[in-house]
Design an enzyme around this catalytic site. Structure first.
Site, PDB file in Angstrom:
ATOM      1  N   ASP A 217       0.849  -1.192   0.000  1.00 19.25           N
ATOM      2  CA  ASP A 217       0.000   0.000   0.000  1.00 19.25           C
ATOM      3  C   ASP A 217       0.886   1.244   0.000  1.00 19.25           C
ATOM      4  OD1 ASP A 217      -2.229   1.844   0.508  1.00 19.25           O
ATOM      5  OD2 ASP A 217      -3.350   0.053   1.042  1.00 19.25           O
ATOM      6  N   HIS A 240       2.059   1.913  -3.266  1.00 17.12           N
ATOM      7  CA  HIS A 240       1.171   2.910  -3.860  1.00 17.12           C
ATOM      8  C   HIS A 240       1.748   4.313  -3.831  1.00 17.12           C
ATOM      9  CE1 HIS A 240      -2.527   0.056  -3.092  1.00 17.12           C
ATOM     10  NE2 HIS A 240      -1.596  -0.482  -3.842  1.00 17.12           N
TER      11      HIS A 240
END
Ligand SMILES: *[C@@H]1O[C@H](CO)[C@@H](O)[C@H](O)[C@H]1NC(C)=O
Ligand SMILES: *[C@@H]1O[C@H](CO)[C@@H](O)[C@H](O)[C@H]1NC(C)=O
Ligand SMILES: *[C@@H]1O[C@H](CO)[C@@H](O)[C@H](O)[C@H]1NC(C)=O
Ligand SMILES: *[C@@H]1O[C@H](CO)[C@@H](O)[C@H](O)[C@H]1NC(C)=O
Ligand SMILES: *[C@@H]1O[C@H](CO)[C@@H](O)[C@H](O)[C@H]1NC(C)=O
Ligand SMILES: *[C@@H]1O[C@H](CO)[C@@H](O)[C@H](O)[C@H]1NC(C)=O
Ligand SMILES: *[C@@H]1O[C@H](CO)[C@@H](O)[C@H](O)[C@H]1NC(C)=O
Ligand SMILES: *[C@@H]1O[C@H](CO)[C@@H](O)[C@H](O)[C@H]1NC(C)=O
Length: 394
Positions: A217, A240
């Site tokens: 993430d 991310h």
């Protein structure tokens, strides 16, 4: 004579052993406190308690070796500066239900002049927990435990430590002031859900430098109330990317002000540098003075992105625009490769358009040619080289 000699030898031996364990004053080696089945939970608790009471600088040492550790809170205030030096590999319980229902495995809190150091690794052993994570579908999902909580720390340093395979975020920084993370390396697989690297909220003067972060993430994310944050010499990927936000989801959010992201590399991440805010809420706040400079993108899907319609899994209504004002943002000297044609996407709020956004020296290519830019509710100043904005398709 013989007996006397052996007693002297024994005494000497004992002394030697003892001095091996507590060699220096102020040093609390957890070996002295016992570790049944390799579990150092009580040893660490007791060593911390004594060290924290010390009137002069103290150090709790976890020597190299492999250990188990249950959920633990190590709290101040302490009477003097305190350091925890970990050279070993410390493993969390695999089963997420074995953490007393706490949302952090190891919590350091209410400490002034704290240092966490060593070459050691905190292994969250997250694989079993990742399979139980349904936060992508279920908004009321059970929160899994993060590896670290750093809360209400002042003047502290976290250095040379490795965090691996957390069940959820790796580190949450909350209510801190003047805390430096350096050579703090994070590693979890790309496929592991919500294993964000470092999340910062309600904190000021936090610096993250010289670190490598790979996860499933966000690499680093800044929640509300993050001020005077510096991120420098950091390599991210997979993951991310570096995010401001998401902002605007919860009531009473504080502004995000004064961010510098400098000399960072994003390698095969979904996003590069991103600002994301939720539409469809009544939360009013601002994000300003955000500076992104000297960034290298390697095959990043969305290298430069402002997204004020951030609404994963359709959890919100896009009917009313975001009320988070974004102003004074500079993207400067950002180069490398994009994994998509549209390398720059600045979608600001139609309710509160972005102000004073600058694109300077943006040199990003996709498949050998320059990337394009789409922009809404923003009129970025272009300096030197940058793609020209087009309106997004309806
Ligand atoms: C940290 O600093 C804040 C603000 O100065 C202060 O209120 C707080 O007591 C300090 N915390 C510790 C543990 O020293
Ligand atoms: C910030 O914390 C570091 C580490 O404890 C300390 O050396 C430094 O003096 C602090 N800075 C300020 C301005 O207090
Ligand atoms: C970044 O790396 C350079 C070169 O290694 C070093 O001189 C500089 O101090 C680093 N910056 C920070 C904030 O640690
Ligand atoms: C930039 O960061 C990298 C590490 O990611 C470091 O090796 C390099 O020296 C840094 N350069 C500068 C100019 O700080
Ligand atoms: C990007 O990551 C890949 C592996 O995931 C690695 O081989 C490559 O060297 C990295 N590139 C840079 C510029 O860091
Ligand atoms: C670049 O990124 C895309 C999308 O994430 C991925 O499918 C592709 O394999 C990547 N290419 C390289 C060379 O890593
Ligand atoms: C942009 O990057 C490409 C590829 O790295 C390079 O050849 C080109 O000279 C750069 N252009 C500018 C204006 O810096
Ligand atoms: C990449 O460029 C080549 C040649 O310019 C072209 O044939 C190809 O379709 C392009 N690929 C993509 C994914 O756009």
């Amino acid at each position: 004579m013989n007996i006397k000699l052996s007693i002297t030898t024994l005494a000497l031996l004992l002394l030697l052993l003892a001095s091996n364990v507590t060699a220096q004053p102020g040093v609390f080696n957890i070996r002295k406190y016992g570790a049944p089945n390799g579990d150092i939970t009580n040893a660490l608790k007791n060593a911390w308690k004594e060290a924290c009471e010390s009137r002069s600088r103290s150090k709790v040492v976890v020597p190299s070796g492999r250990y188990k550790l249950q959920q633990i809170d190590l709290e101040g205030p302490c009477k003097a500066p305190i350091e925890v030096k970990v050279n070993g590999i410390i493993q969390a319980p695999k089963n997420p239900f074995h953490l007393n229902g706490q949302d952090q495995w190891i919590r350091f809190q209410y400490i002034n002049f704290f240092t966490l150091s060593g070459k050691g690794t905190f292994d969250g052993q997250g694989e079993m927990a990742w399979k139980q994570n349904d936060c992508g579908r279920n908004t009321n999902c059970k929160r899994l435990a993060m590896n670290f909580g750093f809360a209400f720390l002042n003047n502290s340093v976290i250095k040379d430590i490795n965090s691996k395979d957390s069940k959820y975020f790796h580190a949450n920084v909350f209510g801190c002031n003047n805390v430096t993370f350096t050579n703090f390396n994070i590693n979890a697989p790309e496929s592991s859900p919500n294993t964000d690297g470092i999340h910062i909220g309600k904190s000021s003067r936090v610096k993250i430098s010289n670190s490598k972060i790979g996860s499933g993430d966000d690499c680093i994310s800044l929640g509300d109330g993050s001020t005077q944050i510096t991120i420098q010499n950091v390599t991210c990927g997979p993951g991310h990317g570096i995010s401001v936000g998401s902002l605007g989801k919860y009531p009473n959010e504080d502004p995000v002000v004064d961010l510098i992201v400098k000399n960072c590399t994003l390698n095969n991440t979904d996003n590069g540098v991103r600002i994301k805010t939720w539409p469809g809420t009544s939360v009013i706040s601002i994000a300003s003075h955000l500076h992104f400079e000297d960034i290298v993108m390697v095959n990043v899907s969305n290298p430069i992105i402002i997204d004020q319609q951030y609404c994963p899994w359709n959890q919100c209504s896009k009917q009313s625009p975001s009320k988070i004002k974004i102003r004074k943002v500079i993207f400067k000297n950002i180069r490398g490769t994009s994994a998509t044609q549209e390398g720059v996407s600045l979608i600001c709020s139609r309710g509160v358009p972005c102000e004073a956004v600058v694109l300077s020296d943006i040199n990003l290519s996709f498949n050998g040619s320059e990337v394009t830019a789409k922009c809404a509710n923003v009129n970025p100043k272009i300096r030197r080289k940058a793609p020209i904005c087009a309106l997004p398709h309806a």
